[in-house]
Design an enzyme around this catalytic site. Structure first.
Site, PDB file in Angstrom:
ATOM      1  N   HIS A   1     -61.671  49.952   6.139  1.00 56.59           N
ATOM      2  CA  HIS A   1     -62.629  51.061   6.172  1.00 56.59           C
ATOM      3  C   HIS A   1     -61.999  52.231   5.408  1.00 56.59           C
ATOM      4  O   HIS A   1     -60.766  52.357   5.383  1.00 56.59           O
ATOM      5  CB  HIS A   1     -62.827  51.428   7.652  1.00 56.59           C
ATOM      6  CG  HIS A   1     -63.896  52.436   7.931  1.00 56.59           C
ATOM      7  ND1 HIS A   1     -63.714  53.793   7.751  1.00 56.59           N
ATOM      8  CD2 HIS A   1     -65.157  52.292   8.413  1.00 56.59           C
ATOM      9  CE1 HIS A   1     -64.821  54.429   8.114  1.00 56.59           C
ATOM     10  NE2 HIS A   1     -65.713  53.545   8.515  1.00 56.59           N
TER      11      HIS A   1
ATOM     12  N   LYS B   1     -67.381  53.809  19.964  1.00 51.68           N
ATOM     13  CA  LYS B   1     -67.782  52.438  19.602  1.00 51.68           C
ATOM     14  C   LYS B   1     -67.571  51.492  20.775  1.00 51.68           C
ATOM     15  O   LYS B   1     -67.944  50.331  20.719  1.00 51.68           O
ATOM     16  CB  LYS B   1     -66.976  51.958  18.388  1.00 51.68           C
ATOM     17  CG  LYS B   1     -67.282  52.747  17.106  1.00 51.68           C
ATOM     18  CD  LYS B   1     -66.443  52.227  15.969  1.00 51.68           C
ATOM     19  CE  LYS B   1     -66.414  53.137  14.764  1.00 51.68           C
ATOM     20  NZ  LYS B   1     -67.668  53.201  14.022  1.00 51.68           N
TER      21      LYS B   1
ATOM     22  N   GLN C   1     -62.963  48.457  15.561  1.00 53.16           N
ATOM     23  CA  GLN C   1     -63.964  47.415  15.850  1.00 53.16           C
ATOM     24  C   GLN C   1     -63.434  46.361  16.818  1.00 53.16           C
ATOM     25  O   GLN C   1     -64.168  45.446  17.195  1.00 53.16           O
ATOM     26  CB  GLN C   1     -64.426  46.739  14.542  1.00 53.16           C
ATOM     27  CG  GLN C   1     -65.104  47.671  13.577  1.00 53.16           C
ATOM     28  CD  GLN C   1     -66.412  48.264  14.125  1.00 53.16           C
ATOM     29  OE1 GLN C   1     -67.039  47.719  15.028  1.00 53.16           O
ATOM     30  NE2 GLN C   1     -66.818  49.400  13.579  1.00 53.16           N
TER      31      GLN C   1
END
Ligand SMILES: Cc1ncc(COP(=O)(O)O)c(C=O)c1O
Length: 414
Positions: free
Chosen positions: A133, A234, A211
């Site tokens: 990312h 998240k 993630q």
């Protein structure tokens, strides 16, 4: 949107009971039931998290580590309880190894700035991978620029995995910064294996766990990493929260990057000395309500079975993969063996932005674009993808609704 068809997922997994805990899932979008498949961008929040955050403001709102008064003590206790919850959740060996940040981006910037100052000299190298990312690329580019170091990159295979035969370690490698799970491909990377190789060469290791935290059990001691960053929002927690775990001995050596209140021990007009860990890295008033909410989010996940959630999400991934592949001209970007519930695809003759807009009109929220991974888009020769990312509350029926929506979109757009 779920029906009996969801019984195809793991027996005993009560998706309806889970869904009932997310108030937002009752919302209509363009008059249609919301299908939320943008969990990799930010997950939805269970009622318990929303309540914990608002209860802080309603009953104990005060600054932490500052006052002798009752409210300040309660706020401090609630915040520090969240720190202990997180320590235990990721199996850090000490609570002062948990630094609160505003998210993964902030954690990696802290790591890059501080480690850059501590470790990097002209000619040194920082190793990242080609699937990172932007948050795990740009801070290292800045650090390299500042200290005359060079960024080296692990190439990505056609299936969206690290090419472990081409890891560019050299005797000038000082830092390895890699993602645990790719936000675009869903790939679960063999971080433990690469960290072990790096450690043998004396390379400091930083993991972007943005993630991974919502889907995997994280054990920082088992991984053997030096630093591990993730975002609260998240992982069912509030926005503006995050964690940077650091191994105590390394954190002690790292210089602080932000100065201000709470991070000092003594201040004179000539010189200051630093507070002990973790406060050395927590200048200013933290996001107290958010941190308390994050602690509650982690406790909420622990009350359920993370493995059962992951298995459910995997069932959704397999179903989505099978059904999407029936669409003519559709290509999945990211076909690694080990994946979380993230599926990215492109369709010949259909622009991802147009498809995302049409899906939104049917109440289906997906992400379109480069997902803050432009180098990875270049690697696969695409300008962007449509990405669906699943959470514990999603259902097979929702996947079917998306697949039907994509088919309809293809007919309209081609
Ligand atoms: C792999 C990865 N790293 C870093 C980030 C940045 O996280 P945040 O915006 O919460 O700081 C994201 C966000 O999507 C991500 O997916």
């Amino acid at each position: 949107m779920s029906t009996k068809a969801d019984t195809v997922t793991k027996k005993g997994y009560d998706v309806e009971e889970l869904r009932a805990q997310f108030p937002i899932l009752k919302e209509l979008v363009h008059g249609k039931p919301l299908v939320y498949f943008d969990n990799a961008a930010t997950s939805q929040k269970p009622r318990r998290v929303i309540k914990a955050e608002s209860a802080y403001y309603a009953t104990i709102n005060a600054n932490v580590h500052r006052g002798v008064h009752t409210l300040s003590t309660k706020a401090t206790e609630a915040q520090e309880a969240a720190r202990e919850t997180i320590r235990q959740h990721i199996n850090a060996s000490a609570v002062h190894e948990i630094i609160f940040t505003s998210g993964t981006t902030a954690g990696i910037n802290l790591a890059a700035t501080s480690l850059g100052q501590l470790l990097l000299k002209k000619g040194d190298e920082v190793v990242i991978s080609g699937m990172e990312h932007h948050s795990n690329i740009v801070p290292w580019q800045l650090a390299c620029e500042r200290h005359g170091a060079t960024l080296k990159v692990i190439p990505i295979t056609d299936s969206g995995e690290w090419d472990l035969k081409q890891v560019p370690f050299s005797d000038r490698s000082r830092i390895l910064a890699i993602s645990h799970v790719s936000n675009t491909l869903g790939t679960i990377n063999p971080v433990k294996k690469l960290i072990a190789q790096a450690k043998k060469k004396g390379i400091v290791t930083v993991v972007d766990g943005a993630q991974a935290a919502p889907h995997l059990k994280i054990d920082v001691q088992d991984l053997g990493c030096d630093l591990y960053a993730f975002s609260g929002h998240k992982a069912y927690g509030p926005t503006g929260t995050g964690v940077l775990y650091g191994r105590e001995e390394l954190l002690e050596r790292m210089p602080p990057c932000q100065g201000g209140g709470e991070m000092i021990d003594t201040v004179t007009l000539e010189k200051s000395t630093w507070a002990k860990l973790p406060f050395k890295f927590e200048a200013g008033t933290p996001h107290i309500a958010g941190i308390i909410g994050l602690g509650e989010a982690i406790r909420w996940m622990q009350d359920y079975d993370l493995d059962a959630m992951a298995a459910h999400e995997h069932t959704l991934l397999e179903h989505a993969t099978k059904e999407l592949l029936t669409i003519d001209g559709l290509r999945i970007i990211g076909t690694a063996k080990e994946k979380v519930g993230v599926i990215s695809f492109v369709i010949e003759g259909v622009h991802h932005y147009d498809l995302g807009t049409l899906l939104d009109q049917q109440g289906i929220a997906v992400r379109t674009g480069h997902h803050c991974t432009q180098p990875l888009m270049d690697r696969f020769g695409v300008s962007g993808t449509t990405r669906a990312s699943f959470a514990c509350f999603n259902t097979i029926m929702e996947v079917d609704a998306m697949v039907a929506g994509v088919k309809k979109g293809v007919k309209m757009l081609r």
